[in-house]
Write a protein that holds these residues in place. Structure first.
Motif, PDB file in Angstrom:
ATOM      1  N   THR A   1      -5.882   3.797  -0.292  1.00 48.75           N
ATOM      2  CA  THR A   1      -4.538   4.207  -0.687  1.00 48.75           C
ATOM      3  C   THR A   1      -4.575   4.972  -2.000  1.00 48.75           C
ATOM      4  O   THR A   1      -3.933   6.026  -2.156  1.00 48.75           O
ATOM      5  CB  THR A   1      -3.638   2.968  -0.832  1.00 48.75           C
ATOM      6  OG1 THR A   1      -3.469   2.371   0.454  1.00 48.75           O
ATOM      7  CG2 THR A   1      -2.286   3.326  -1.412  1.00 48.75           C
ATOM      8  N   GLN A   2      -5.317   4.442  -2.963  1.00 46.48           N
ATOM      9  CA  GLN A   2      -5.442   5.097  -4.261  1.00 46.48           C
ATOM     10  C   GLN A   2      -6.033   6.497  -4.120  1.00 46.48           C
ATOM     11  O   GLN A   2      -5.490   7.463  -4.672  1.00 46.48           O
ATOM     12  CB  GLN A   2      -6.338   4.245  -5.156  1.00 46.48           C
ATOM     13  CG  GLN A   2      -6.827   4.939  -6.411  1.00 46.48           C
ATOM     14  CD  GLN A   2      -7.962   4.160  -7.054  1.00 46.48           C
ATOM     15  OE1 GLN A   2      -7.853   2.955  -7.233  1.00 46.48           O
ATOM     16  NE2 GLN A   2      -9.040   4.837  -7.369  1.00 46.48           N
TER      17      GLN A   2
ATOM     18  N   PHE B   1       1.218  -3.397  -7.241  1.00 44.31           N
ATOM     19  CA  PHE B   1       0.741  -3.014  -5.906  1.00 44.31           C
ATOM     20  C   PHE B   1      -0.574  -3.717  -5.577  1.00 44.31           C
ATOM     21  O   PHE B   1      -0.755  -4.242  -4.474  1.00 44.31           O
ATOM     22  CB  PHE B   1       0.594  -1.491  -5.851  1.00 44.31           C
ATOM     23  CG  PHE B   1      -0.653  -0.972  -5.178  1.00 44.31           C
ATOM     24  CD1 PHE B   1      -0.880  -1.168  -3.823  1.00 44.31           C
ATOM     25  CD2 PHE B   1      -1.594  -0.264  -5.904  1.00 44.31           C
ATOM     26  CE1 PHE B   1      -2.034  -0.675  -3.217  1.00 44.31           C
ATOM     27  CE2 PHE B   1      -2.733   0.226  -5.319  1.00 44.31           C
ATOM     28  CZ  PHE B   1      -2.959   0.015  -3.965  1.00 44.31           C
ATOM     29  N   MET B   2      -1.512  -3.746  -6.526  1.00 38.92           N
ATOM     30  CA  MET B   2      -2.801  -4.401  -6.285  1.00 38.92           C
ATOM     31  C   MET B   2      -2.619  -5.904  -6.042  1.00 38.92           C
ATOM     32  O   MET B   2      -3.240  -6.484  -5.141  1.00 38.92           O
ATOM     33  CB  MET B   2      -3.743  -4.179  -7.470  1.00 38.92           C
ATOM     34  CG  MET B   2      -4.339  -2.790  -7.525  1.00 38.92           C
ATOM     35  SD  MET B   2      -5.491  -2.536  -6.167  1.00 38.92           S
ATOM     36  CE  MET B   2      -6.204  -0.967  -6.638  1.00 38.92           C
TER      37      MET B   2
ATOM     38  N   ALA C   1      -6.686  -0.881  -0.268  1.00 35.17           N
ATOM     39  CA  ALA C   1      -6.027  -0.510  -1.515  1.00 35.17           C
ATOM     40  C   ALA C   1      -6.722   0.676  -2.175  1.00 35.17           C
ATOM     41  O   ALA C   1      -6.070   1.578  -2.717  1.00 35.17           O
ATOM     42  CB  ALA C   1      -6.005  -1.708  -2.467  1.00 35.17           C
TER      43      ALA C   1
ATOM     44  N   THR D   1      -9.204  -4.844  -0.317  1.00 37.12           N
ATOM     45  CA  THR D   1      -9.435  -3.954  -1.457  1.00 37.12           C
ATOM     46  C   THR D   1      -9.888  -2.578  -0.988  1.00 37.12           C
ATOM     47  O   THR D   1      -9.618  -1.579  -1.651  1.00 37.12           O
ATOM     48  CB  THR D   1     -10.477  -4.549  -2.415  1.00 37.12           C
ATOM     49  OG1 THR D   1     -11.675  -4.863  -1.701  1.00 37.12           O
ATOM     50  CG2 THR D   1      -9.946  -5.805  -3.078  1.00 37.12           C
TER      51      THR D   1
ATOM     52  N   ALA E   1      -0.886  -6.284  -2.521  1.00 38.13           N
ATOM     53  CA  ALA E   1      -1.685  -5.889  -1.358  1.00 38.13           C
ATOM     54  C   ALA E   1      -2.908  -6.759  -1.135  1.00 38.13           C
ATOM     55  O   ALA E   1      -3.510  -6.701  -0.055  1.00 38.13           O
ATOM     56  CB  ALA E   1      -2.117  -4.429  -1.503  1.00 38.13           C
ATOM     57  N   THR E   2      -3.303  -7.569  -2.128  1.00 33.67           N
ATOM     58  CA  THR E   2      -4.512  -8.392  -1.983  1.00 33.67           C
ATOM     59  C   THR E   2      -4.232  -9.889  -2.041  1.00 33.67           C
ATOM     60  O   THR E   2      -5.165 -10.679  -1.890  1.00 33.67           O
ATOM     61  CB  THR E   2      -5.543  -8.039  -3.075  1.00 33.67           C
ATOM     62  OG1 THR E   2      -4.979  -8.293  -4.378  1.00 33.67           O
ATOM     63  CG2 THR E   2      -5.961  -6.581  -2.984  1.00 33.67           C
TER      64      THR E   2
ATOM     65  N   GLY F   1       1.840   1.720  -3.528  1.00 35.50           N
ATOM     66  CA  GLY F   1       0.689   2.204  -4.277  1.00 35.50           C
ATOM     67  C   GLY F   1       0.411   3.669  -4.019  1.00 35.50           C
ATOM     68  O   GLY F   1       0.067   4.423  -4.940  1.00 35.50           O
TER      69      GLY F   1
ATOM     70  N   ASN G   1       0.822  -1.214   0.000  1.00 36.48           N
ATOM     71  CA  ASN G   1       0.000   0.000   0.000  1.00 36.48           C
ATOM     72  C   ASN G   1       0.855   1.263   0.000  1.00 36.48           C
ATOM     73  O   ASN G   1       0.468   2.271  -0.604  1.00 36.48           O
ATOM     74  CB  ASN G   1      -0.955  -0.008   1.193  1.00 36.48           C
ATOM     75  CG  ASN G   1      -2.217  -0.796   0.911  1.00 36.48           C
ATOM     76  OD1 ASN G   1      -3.119  -0.331   0.218  1.00 36.48           O
ATOM     77  ND2 ASN G   1      -2.296  -2.009   1.445  1.00 36.48           N
TER      78      ASN G   1
END
Length: 461
Positions: free
Chosen positions: A403-404, A380-381, A400, A397, A384-385, A275, A272
């Motif tokens: 974070t986005q 990153f996705m 994530a 999610t 992180a998942t 990201g 994260n």
């Protein structure tokens, strides 16, 4: 529980026809939300004239959206686990359609800002629910990486498309179409989604109200501090205190909003952080280059927006190829490679000069940087998942997505402060160019930090 069991059983890692339809529904929704984040940027002066906004109020058109989108994402990610991801996905889309109608027919600033808050809440609901549906539908491995690659590509392309589309709609029709365009898209998705998406839930524990209140308030304070100069110090301090309090609450909660075991996973924490840097650097670069194109090269807003179509193309290429890169190198090495490409392309932009002959360098560097940035975002996705049970996918999610949203929100104010320090309205092109170059250097340095994090903190993965 998988959203679509047949997806998991696709032979030879190939998407079935029905799986493609599921993916298309989710991607269209995410693309629409990404467009909404930036579509009004070019239209702000026209909105101000049409509805009577004072010049100091216009920033709230963007800030109201960002506050709701970032502040409530984690809460809605958890709600998606509890009440059903498809259900929250559909409710969020219905809210987006209603909010877009309200914004399109707004007659005063209060109506428009209400619509933007509602659009932000819809984004906070739909984005984590949609991502959880996607990660639940496609098992870890090539299928999920391909799906996340397409999702990331369309979200980044949506951000740049919004800048272009906002200028086109405002010039040819009206700024109101920046809202109204959502309505037919939302209706189409609402008609198709219930037929192809199967409900998916996570853990059944009750909602942790103290954790929900503190994390939402903390994120709201943090975003307010990042986007509102008058609230910068108190907002950031209050946000930090509330988020620490949330962590202490979650350690003792029976049914925590964010299970501490997730926060203790290095892939979640460091993934994260990477990201956050990836979204903050690339979206703020769009602002810096807009400043360069308009204040240094003298481009009109629409022409400046059209230049970013090349960046959008780069993100699509990066999203399509990211799954192959990750499959060949692994997520950590892909993060390092993508970050290195983005850093080199960004650093090349420090050579930009005052003549329009430098446009070729700008277009080439933004295309290459977009490819590298998208490899980082997909990596990153995936990082992180991955390695989490289906019950935690909504929370992961949600993290994530938060974070986005924070990365997109914080990058531009920080880079704007670096680029415009000491600049007045009458600053010459050489002065503006110097400020932009300084900020671009800082931008590239942040990308290098992301490379170091990926190479060191995740090296054991």
């Amino acid at each position: 529980m998988a959203v679509l069991d047949r997806t998991s059983a696709a032979p030879n890692d190939r998407l079935t026809g029905r799986a493609r339809l599921v993916l298309a529904v989710l991607l269209v929704a995410q693309f629409t939300l990404a467009v909404d984040f930036s579509i009004l940027n070019v239209a702000l002066p026209a909105i101000g004239r049409g509805l009577g906004f004072r010049i100091g109020q216009l920033q709230w058109v963007a800030t109201a959206f960002a506050l709701a989108a970032a502040g409530f994402t984690l809460l809605f990610g958890r709600l998606a686990d509890l009440v059903g991801r498809r259900r929250l996905f559909l409710i969020g889309l219905a809210l987006l359609g209603a909010a877009s109608l309200l914004g399109g027919f707004a007659v005063n600033p209060a109506m428009l800002l209400t619509a933007r808050v509602a659009q932000g809440l819809a984004t906070a609901a739909v984005t984590p629910a949609g991502l959880a549906l996607l990660t639940s539908a496609f098992p870890e491995g090539p299928l999920r990486e391909r799906a996340l690659g397409l999702n990331g590509a369309l979200m980044s392309a949506g951000f740049t498309t919004g800048a272009v589309l906002g200028g086109v709609l405002t010039d040819l029709l009206s700024w109101r179409w920046a809202f109204l365009l959502n309505v037919p898209v939302v209706l189409a998705v609402l008609l198709i989604a219930p037929r192809v998406l199967t409900e998916s839930r996570g853990a059944r524990e009750g909602l942790d109200l103290p954790g929900a209140v503190t994390v939402t308030a903390g994120l709201l304070a943090l975003v307010a501090g990042l986007t509102t100069p008058a609230l910068r110090l108190p907002g950031l301090l209050a946000g930090a205190v509330l988020l620490v309090a949330c962590y202490l609450i979650e350690r003792r909660a029976a049914g925590p909003l964010v299970p501490v075991r997730i926060l203790h996973r290095p892939t979640v924490v460091w993934g994260n952080l990477i990201g956050l840097l990836a979204f903050a650097t690339e979206t703020s670069l769009v602002f810096l280059l807009t400043l360069y194109l308009q204040r240094v090269l003298g481009f009109a807003p629409l022409a400046a927006g059209l230049c970013f179509a090349v960046l959008g193309l780069g993100t699509v290429v990066g999203g399509v190829t990211a799954a192959r890169v990750i499959g060949r190198l692994g997520a950590t090495r892909a993060l390092v490679l993508g970050g290195a490409v983005q850093a080199l392309a960004t650093a090349a932009l420090t050579a930009l000069g005052e003549g329009r002959g430098w446009l070729g360098l700008l277009l080439a560097a933004t295309f290459v940087g977009g490819v590298g940035n998208m490899v980082v975002i997909v990596g990153f996705m995936v990082t992180a998942t991955s390695g989490l049970p289906a019950a935690d996918q909504g929370t992961a999610t949600g993290l994530a997505t938060m974070t986005q949203q924070i990365g997109i929100t914080m990058g531009t104010p920080v880079m704007s402060a670096i680029a415009t320090t000491g600049l007045g309205a009458s600053a010459g092109s050489a002065t503006v160019l110097h400020g932009v170059a300084t900020a671009i250097t800082a931008n590239a340095a942040l990308v290098v930090v992301g490379i170091l994090v990926a190479g060191v903190a995740l090296r054991r993965r």
